[in-house]
Design an enzyme around this catalytic site. Structure first.
Site, mmCIF file in Angstrom:
data_model
loop_
_atom_site.group_PDB
_atom_site.id
_atom_site.type_symbol
_atom_site.label_atom_id
_atom_site.label_comp_id
_atom_site.label_asym_id
_atom_site.label_seq_id
_atom_site.Cartn_x
_atom_site.Cartn_y
_atom_site.Cartn_z
ATOM 1 N N SER A 173 0.831 -1.135 0.007
ATOM 2 C CA SER A 173 -0.201 0.025 0.056
ATOM 3 C C SER A 173 0.868 1.149 0.079
ATOM 4 O O SER A 173 1.961 1.062 0.564
ATOM 5 C CB SER A 173 -0.900 -0.022 1.285
ATOM 6 N N TYR A 186 -2.382 -0.957 10.525
ATOM 7 C CA TYR A 186 -2.177 -1.186 9.106
ATOM 8 C C TYR A 186 -0.885 -0.535 8.664
ATOM 9 O O TYR A 186 -0.309 -1.353 7.696
ATOM 10 C CB TYR A 186 -3.280 -0.480 8.531
HETATM 11 N N1 LIG Z 1 -8.898 -1.125 -0.698
HETATM 12 C C1 LIG Z 1 -8.031 -0.284 -0.458
HETATM 13 O O1 LIG Z 1 -8.241 1.029 -0.342
HETATM 14 C C2 LIG Z 1 -6.515 -0.817 -0.602
HETATM 15 C C3 LIG Z 1 -6.156 -1.914 -0.378
HETATM 16 N N2 LIG Z 1 -4.808 -2.392 -0.302
HETATM 17 C C4 LIG Z 1 -4.218 -3.636 -0.099
HETATM 18 O O2 LIG Z 1 -4.777 -4.600 -1.364
HETATM 19 C C5 LIG Z 1 -5.078 -5.845 -0.840
HETATM 20 C C6 LIG Z 1 -6.623 -6.308 -1.145
HETATM 21 O O3 LIG Z 1 -7.463 -5.355 -0.510
HETATM 22 P P1 LIG Z 1 -9.147 -5.324 -0.812
HETATM 23 O O4 LIG Z 1 -9.496 -6.086 -2.025
HETATM 24 O O5 LIG Z 1 -9.343 -4.182 -1.016
HETATM 25 O O6 LIG Z 1 -9.680 -5.845 0.397
HETATM 26 P P2 LIG Z 1 -10.741 -7.156 0.677
HETATM 27 O O7 LIG Z 1 -11.155 -6.913 1.995
HETATM 28 O O8 LIG Z 1 -11.706 -6.712 -0.389
HETATM 29 O O9 LIG Z 1 -10.132 -8.274 0.300
HETATM 30 C C7 LIG Z 1 -9.321 -9.226 1.090
HETATM 31 C C8 LIG Z 1 -9.351 -10.379 1.026
HETATM 32 O O10 LIG Z 1 -8.556 -10.906 2.060
HETATM 33 C C9 LIG Z 1 -9.091 -12.032 2.602
HETATM 34 N N3 LIG Z 1 -8.288 -12.457 4.001
HETATM 35 C C10 LIG Z 1 -8.317 -11.913 5.139
HETATM 36 N N4 LIG Z 1 -7.636 -12.537 5.786
HETATM 37 C C11 LIG Z 1 -7.432 -13.535 5.374
HETATM 38 C C12 LIG Z 1 -6.515 -14.684 5.880
HETATM 39 N N5 LIG Z 1 -5.994 -14.697 7.041
HETATM 40 N N6 LIG Z 1 -6.180 -15.658 4.959
HETATM 41 C C13 LIG Z 1 -6.725 -15.783 3.662
HETATM 42 N N7 LIG Z 1 -7.359 -14.684 3.375
HETATM 43 C C14 LIG Z 1 -7.682 -13.420 4.067
HETATM 44 C C15 LIG Z 1 -10.284 -11.686 3.058
HETATM 45 O O11 LIG Z 1 -11.457 -12.389 3.526
HETATM 46 P P3 LIG Z 1 -12.719 -12.176 4.518
HETATM 47 O O12 LIG Z 1 -13.665 -11.380 3.344
HETATM 48 O O13 LIG Z 1 -12.997 -13.236 5.111
HETATM 49 O O14 LIG Z 1 -12.290 -10.897 5.261
HETATM 50 C C16 LIG Z 1 -10.987 -10.952 1.726
HETATM 51 O O15 LIG Z 1 -11.425 -11.861 0.743
HETATM 52 C C17 LIG Z 1 -5.014 -5.990 0.751
HETATM 53 O O16 LIG Z 1 -3.625 -6.402 1.136
HETATM 54 C C18 LIG Z 1 -4.962 -4.466 0.928
HETATM 55 O O17 LIG Z 1 -4.323 -4.035 2.198
HETATM 56 C C19 LIG Z 1 -3.928 -1.472 -0.734
HETATM 57 C C20 LIG Z 1 -3.946 -0.158 -0.879
HETATM 58 C C21 LIG Z 1 -5.359 0.130 -0.687
HETATM 59 C C1 LIG Z 2 -0.839 11.521 3.824
HETATM 60 C C2 LIG Z 2 -0.974 12.163 2.624
HETATM 61 C C3 LIG Z 2 -1.986 12.022 1.710
HETATM 62 C C4 LIG Z 2 -3.156 11.182 1.896
HETATM 63 C C5 LIG Z 2 -3.050 9.730 1.877
HETATM 64 C C6 LIG Z 2 -4.061 8.907 2.129
HETATM 65 C C7 LIG Z 2 -5.390 9.361 2.743
HETATM 66 C C8 LIG Z 2 -3.598 7.595 1.894
HETATM 67 C C9 LIG Z 2 -4.682 6.396 2.358
HETATM 68 C C10 LIG Z 2 -4.250 5.394 1.630
HETATM 69 C C11 LIG Z 2 -4.842 4.025 1.910
HETATM 70 C C12 LIG Z 2 -5.971 3.726 2.460
HETATM 71 C C13 LIG Z 2 -4.346 2.941 1.679
HETATM 72 C C14 LIG Z 2 -4.720 1.823 1.763
HETATM 73 O O1 LIG Z 2 -3.782 0.803 1.647
HETATM 74 C C15 LIG Z 2 -1.973 12.953 0.355
HETATM 75 C C16 LIG Z 2 -3.481 13.638 0.397
HETATM 76 C C17 LIG Z 2 -1.843 11.938 -0.705
HETATM 77 C C18 LIG Z 2 -1.001 13.836 0.310
HETATM 78 C C19 LIG Z 2 -0.220 14.412 1.209
HETATM 79 C C20 LIG Z 2 -0.020 13.298 2.371
#
Ligand SMILES: NC(=O)C1=CN([C@@H]2O[C@H](COP(=O)(O)OP(=O)(O)OC[C@H]3O[C@@H](n4cnc5c(N)ncnc54)[C@H](OP(=O)(O)O)[C@@H]3O)[C@@H](O)[C@H]2O)C=CC1
Ligand SMILES: CC1=C(/C=C/C(C)=C/C=C/C(C)=C/C=O)C(C)(C)CCC1
Length: 316
Positions: A173, A186
């Site tokens: 992320s 996180y």
């Molecule tokens: N959404 C966002 O804003 C962002 C997401 N990410 C990253 O992207 C990846 C995918 O996220 P996203 O698709 O949004 O999330 P989701 O919650 O939609 O999907 C995550 C999946 O992982 C499964 N999971 C959780 N725990 C385990 C476990 N112990 N073993 C196997 N599977 C598991 C969940 O199952 P269950 O449904 O049972 O929980 C779910 O199906 C993550 O690593 C997240 O941190 C990165 C940046 C931004």
């Molecule tokens: C800190 C920060 C910002 C906000 C970032 C945010 C809100 C990120 C959220 C990320 C998530 C939820 C990731 C999940 O994996 C800006 C406005 C980009 C620029 C200034 C610094």
């Protein structure tokens, strides 16, 4: 003398890679074929996992889907099969090393071949203020987002190395490169994931294992529901809206298919990453305040708290 020659070579290489990567941003380099590859995706039942499965399948790969959630994992498999692809589902908790090793062996026996691309995508967030967060939830985030990477890589990297062929993708992320307040569990887990991934990538290069590639994927907020409510200042959000999940996965796929080591999605998020490294802490603090990043998680945490709260009892 040798030192000076090495230094000169190194500086030339540094320049070459700066130029090559700048050109890559403009011209699209050739992508590698993944048809015939066996791709294992963790968290395959979730928003991004499902799309990764569909994208790899579109490119002709066979997919192995791992998730704790059997129902959503089967839905992903059904979508892949509807497209004419091959999908195999396994209900696995990636936080358990024994379960990971046992299921990895089962995959090898069932399919009679090695996994060649591993997409570590499963992820969770506690969604609570640290001081209100039960210890078990904090531990869960560390186990799913960080420890699990060790177990899956230990399960699949040895065959990749033996065949000098493979690819390890870590879905981390932008919060593994810079932080926001109120998501300590996180951020800690994603910074750890970035550290794990980079160290492993350096290890492969130091050992000259040139056939096993690595890609670190760092997306900004994606509209999958995981961070529902997270909100920055309106004017900034116009330039940096939450990502469409399909766009995010397409960008990640582009990076994977050209063996790009790191991708931040969107590219604009390289800026806060750079400013964290280059500017004084206080300069970053004022930027956060100006952009509304200092309190961006409040509505997300409120929404998570309300989602869990029991429904109020209303008089008939
Ligand atoms: N959404 C966002 O804003 C962002 C997401 N990410 C990253 O992207 C990846 C995918 O996220 P996203 O698709 O949004 O999330 P989701 O919650 O939609 O999907 C995550 C999946 O992982 C499964 N999971 C959780 N725990 C385990 C476990 N112990 N073993 C196997 N599977 C598991 C969940 O199952 P269950 O449904 O049972 O929980 C779910 O199906 C993550 O690593 C997240 O941190 C990165 C940046 C931004
Ligand atoms: C800190 C920060 C910002 C906000 C970032 C945010 C809100 C990120 C959220 C990320 C998530 C939820 C990731 C999940 O994996 C800006 C406005 C980009 C620029 C200034 C610094």
């Amino acid at each position: 003398m040798i030192f000076l020659m090495d230094l000169q070579m190194m500086l030339l290489d540094v320049l070459y890679f700066i130029l090559r990567n700048s050109l890559r941003a403009v011209l699209r380099p050739r992508t590698k074929p993944v048809d015939g590859e066996l791709v294992l995706i963790t968290g395959a039942g979730g928003g991004l996992g499902q799309l990764f499965a569909q994208e790899f399948s579109k490119h002709g790969a066979e997919v192995v889907l791992w998730d704790t959630n059997t129902a959503s994992n089967e839905r992903t498999a059904a979508l892949v099969r509807e497209m004419g692809g091959k999908a195999h589902t396994y209900t696995v908790d990636v936080t358990s090393p024994q379960e990971v090793y046992r299921t990895a062996e089962m995959v090898r026996e069932d399919l009679g071949r090695d996994v060649t691309i591993l997409v570590n995508n499963a992820g969770v967030v506690a969604g609570k203020r640290m001081l209100d967060c039960p210890d078990e939830l904090i531990e869960r985030t560390m186990k799913v987002n960080c420890h699990a990477l060790f177990w899956t890589v230990k399960a699949f990297l040895p065959q990749m190395k033996a065949n000098n062929h493979g690819h390890i993708v870590t879905v981390a992320s932008v919060l593994g490169l810079f932080s926001t307040p109120c998501v300590e569990d996180y951020c800690a887990s994603k910074f750890a994931a970035v550290g794990f991934h980079e160290s492993m990538a350096h290890e492969l290069l130091a050992e000259e294992v040139d056939g096993v590639k690595t890609t670190l994927v760092c997306p900004y907020i994606v509209d999958t529901g995981m961070f529902k409510g997270c909100k920055i200042r309106d004017e900034v959000e116009m330039i940096l809206p939450p990502l469409d999940p399909q766009y995010c996965v397409e960008q990640a796929m582009n990076a994977i298919l050209i063996d790009q080591p790191l991708v931040c999605i969107p590219r604009l998020t390289y800026l806060p990453f750079l400013s964290r490294a280059l500017l004084p802490w206080e300069s970053n603090v004022v930027t956060y305040r100006f952009m509304g990043s200092d309190k961006c998680m409040y509505p997300f945490i409120d929404a998570m708290t309300n989602r869990e709260a029991p429904l109020p009892i209303t008089a008939e």
